[in-house]
Design an enzyme around this catalytic site. Structure first.
Site, PDB file in Angstrom:
ATOM      1  N   SER A 177       0.874  -1.181   0.000  1.00 48.43           N
ATOM      2  CA  SER A 177       0.000   0.000   0.000  1.00 48.43           C
ATOM      3  C   SER A 177       0.907   1.225   0.000  1.00 48.43           C
ATOM      4  CB  SER A 177      -0.897  -0.003   1.244  1.00 48.43           C
ATOM      5  OG  SER A 177      -1.615  -1.206   1.326  1.00 48.43           O
ATOM      6  N   LYS A 237      -6.764   2.164  -2.921  1.00 49.18           N
ATOM      7  CA  LYS A 237      -6.477   1.389  -1.704  1.00 49.18           C
ATOM      8  C   LYS A 237      -6.473   2.303  -0.466  1.00 49.18           C
ATOM      9  CE  LYS A 237      -4.868  -1.429   1.388  1.00 49.18           C
ATOM     10  NZ  LYS A 237      -5.694  -2.439   2.013  1.00 49.18           N
ATOM     11  N   LYS A 269      -0.386   4.904   8.287  1.00 44.13           N
ATOM     12  CA  LYS A 269       0.282   5.196   7.004  1.00 44.13           C
ATOM     13  C   LYS A 269      -0.759   5.319   5.884  1.00 44.13           C
ATOM     14  CE  LYS A 269       1.219   1.901   4.666  1.00 44.13           C
ATOM     15  NZ  LYS A 269       1.395   0.776   3.771  1.00 44.13           N
TER      16      LYS A 269
HETATM   17  P1  NAD Z   1       4.899  -6.614   7.595  1.00 46.36           P
HETATM   18  O1  NAD Z   1       5.567  -5.529   8.351  1.00 46.36           O
HETATM   19  O2  NAD Z   1       4.336  -7.795   8.325  1.00 46.36           O
HETATM   20  O3  NAD Z   1       5.888  -7.170   6.448  1.00 46.36           O
HETATM   21  C1  NAD Z   1       6.773  -6.375   5.723  1.00 46.36           C
HETATM   22  C2  NAD Z   1       8.005  -7.225   5.407  1.00 46.36           C
HETATM   23  O4  NAD Z   1       8.882  -6.467   4.583  1.00 46.36           O
HETATM   24  C3  NAD Z   1       8.815  -7.633   6.661  1.00 46.36           C
HETATM   25  O5  NAD Z   1       9.051  -9.022   6.642  1.00 46.36           O
HETATM   26  C4  NAD Z   1      10.106  -6.826   6.527  1.00 46.36           C
HETATM   27  O6  NAD Z   1      11.223  -7.482   7.093  1.00 46.36           O
HETATM   28  C5  NAD Z   1      10.217  -6.710   5.015  1.00 46.36           C
HETATM   29  N1  NAD Z   1      11.067  -5.622   4.543  1.00 46.36           N
HETATM   30  C6  NAD Z   1      11.159  -4.348   5.006  1.00 46.36           C
HETATM   31  N2  NAD Z   1      12.025  -3.636   4.274  1.00 46.36           N
HETATM   32  C7  NAD Z   1      12.505  -4.465   3.306  1.00 46.36           C
HETATM   33  C8  NAD Z   1      13.399  -4.313   2.223  1.00 46.36           C
HETATM   34  N3  NAD Z   1      14.001  -3.142   1.977  1.00 46.36           N
HETATM   35  N4  NAD Z   1      13.641  -5.388   1.421  1.00 46.36           N
HETATM   36  C9  NAD Z   1      13.036  -6.573   1.662  1.00 46.36           C
HETATM   37  N5  NAD Z   1      12.173  -6.792   2.685  1.00 46.36           N
HETATM   38  C10 NAD Z   1      11.890  -5.743   3.488  1.00 46.36           C
HETATM   39  O7  NAD Z   1       3.740  -5.887   6.760  1.00 46.36           O
HETATM   40  P2  NAD Z   1       2.415  -6.535   6.125  1.00 46.36           P
HETATM   41  O8  NAD Z   1       1.327  -6.470   7.141  1.00 46.36           O
HETATM   42  O9  NAD Z   1       2.760  -7.814   5.451  1.00 46.36           O
HETATM   43  O10 NAD Z   1       2.085  -5.417   5.020  1.00 46.36           O
HETATM   44  C11 NAD Z   1       2.823  -5.287   3.807  1.00 46.36           C
HETATM   45  C12 NAD Z   1       2.128  -4.266   2.949  1.00 46.36           C
HETATM   46  O11 NAD Z   1       0.798  -4.711   2.671  1.00 46.36           O
HETATM   47  C13 NAD Z   1       1.988  -2.873   3.600  1.00 46.36           C
HETATM   48  O12 NAD Z   1       2.120  -1.889   2.619  1.00 46.36           O
HETATM   49  C14 NAD Z   1       0.578  -2.910   4.175  1.00 46.36           C
HETATM   50  O13 NAD Z   1       0.054  -1.611   4.323  1.00 46.36           O
HETATM   51  C15 NAD Z   1      -0.145  -3.742   3.134  1.00 46.36           C
HETATM   52  N6  NAD Z   1      -1.330  -4.482   3.585  1.00 46.36           N
HETATM   53  C16 NAD Z   1      -1.325  -5.174   4.768  1.00 46.36           C
HETATM   54  C17 NAD Z   1      -2.479  -5.884   5.142  1.00 46.36           C
HETATM   55  C18 NAD Z   1      -2.541  -6.679   6.432  1.00 46.36           C
HETATM   56  O14 NAD Z   1      -3.644  -7.118   6.796  1.00 46.36           O
HETATM   57  N7  NAD Z   1      -1.447  -6.912   7.131  1.00 46.36           N
HETATM   58  C19 NAD Z   1      -3.602  -5.900   4.298  1.00 46.36           C
HETATM   59  C20 NAD Z   1      -3.553  -5.212   3.082  1.00 46.36           C
HETATM   60  C21 NAD Z   1      -2.409  -4.499   2.727  1.00 46.36           C
END
Ligand code: NAD
Length: 302
Positions: free
Chosen positions: A105, A180, A249
């Site tokens: 997102s 989104k 965010k």
């Molecule tokens: P999260 O924090 O659980 O996972 C993010 C991952 O990215 C982590 O494993 C982290 O170590 C990794 N990371 C960070 N910087 C990095 C880099 N430079 N290179 C490689 N890996 C890196 O987050 P999430 O909940 O999985 O969310 C991910 C995205 O999806 C976000 O943008 C969030 O807003 C969106 N999202 C989340 C949900 C939800 O329910 N959790 C639902 C829809 C959308």
């Protein structure tokens, strides 16, 4: 252009709450995966569970030989670093014609710039954020909102089809990310409304479970009442798998978009302020459904 069906090779960056189940769906669909996360544990846990996936040591290494590269990272700034500007960025490893799919997102205005900058390097990017949370990532029924060229979407439709049920072309670059952020504004507003109603109802002596059941058969029904009330808020397990920080965010992204367009949107501004204050109070790592605890705190202050 041929569609990228299994066993096409996909680089996957970001194996967090959402990335893990999404990448698993791709492996199970027969795609070859090259995975990278800055957390080595996230990578080793994933390849331990899915030995056909290849662990790589950088975004660049993951990108090498991939037909498409998916980013599922915390925000658009991190995506920009991982794909274009950071050390060993993906763009250095991508082959000609490979497509980047930013499923994080991210901020739509930043995405438009990233698309322009990547085009200068011969790489196309679709924004393709998702909605549905961890539960729908696990069962492959996410809603995927796509911004970019229709022909590019057709090329990667089999990839999206392994992770989502509803795939919507929303418009040109940035359209998916804009939609989104606005979707999450609605989601956040509905959740706060349910939580405040529960706080007032409980103080009056109503049973919160009964309240949620009645909302769900009445006009107060929303995503919050249907999939968060009985599941995470009423039992107070707060285990939805989406943090308050990520919701903040997304709300800021929606608020910044309104500001960018020179629009006054008072309820959205109020939502940004409310969730930002809540994030400070609830502490690092709080689940977004803990907004109920924040609503309780505010109610007790008065
Ligand atoms: P999260 O924090 O659980 O996972 C993010 C991952 O990215 C982590 O494993 C982290 O170590 C990794 N990371 C960070 N910087 C990095 C880099 N430079 N290179 C490689 N890996 C890196 O987050 P999430 O909940 O999985 O969310 C991910 C995205 O999806 C976000 O943008 C969030 O807003 C969106 N999202 C989340 C949900 C939800 O329910 N959790 C639902 C829809 C959308």
């Amino acid at each position: 252009m041929t569609a990228l069906a299994p066993p096409a090779t996909i680089a996957f960056l970001g194996l967090g709450m959402m990335g893990r189940p999404m990448a698993r769906r791709l492996v199970e669909a027969g795609f070859k995966l090259r995975v990278f996360d800055v957390s080595q544990k996230a990578v080793s846990d994933f390849v331990g569970a899915h030995p056909s996936a290849l662990a790589t040591a950088s975004a660049k290494a993951a990108a090498e030989g991939a037909d498409a590269l998916i980013t599922m990272l915390p925000d658009g700034k991190i995506v920009r670093q991982a794909v274009l500007e950071g050390r060993d960025a993906a763009v250095e490893g991508l082959q000609a014609g490979a497509l980047v799919l930013d499923m994080s997102s991210s901020n739509p205005v930043d995405t438009q710039k990233l698309v322009r900058d990547l085009a200068g390097r011969g790489v196309a990017l679709l924004d393709a954020p998702v909605s549905g949370g961890v539960r729908r990532a696990v069962d492959g029924s996410l809603s995927i909102m796509v911004g970019g060229a229709a022909a590019d979407l057709e090329r990667v439709r089999p990839i999206f089809g392994a992770m989502g049920k509803t795939i919507t072309l929303c418009g040109p670059a940035g359209a998916g990310h804009a939609l989104k952020a606005l979707n999450n504004y609605l989601s956040a507003a509905g959740l706060v409304a349910m939580c405040e109603a529960l706080v007032v109802g409980e103080a009056f002596g109503l049973d919160p479970g009964v309240m949620v059941d009645v909302f769900n058969s009445s006009t107060g029904k929303s995503n919050a009442t249907e999939v968060k009330g009985r599941q995470f808020v009423v039992p107070r397990n707060f285990a939805a798998g989406f943090t308050t920080a990520l919701m903040v965010k997304d709300l800021r992204t929606a608020g910044d978009l309104a500001t960018h367009l020179k629009l006054q949107v008072p309820n959205l501004a109020q939502a940004v302020a409310y969730w930002t204050a809540a994030d400070g109070k609830l502490g690092k790592g709080a689940d977004h459904t803990e907004i109920f605890r924040y609503a309780e705190m505010l109610a007790e202050e008065s």
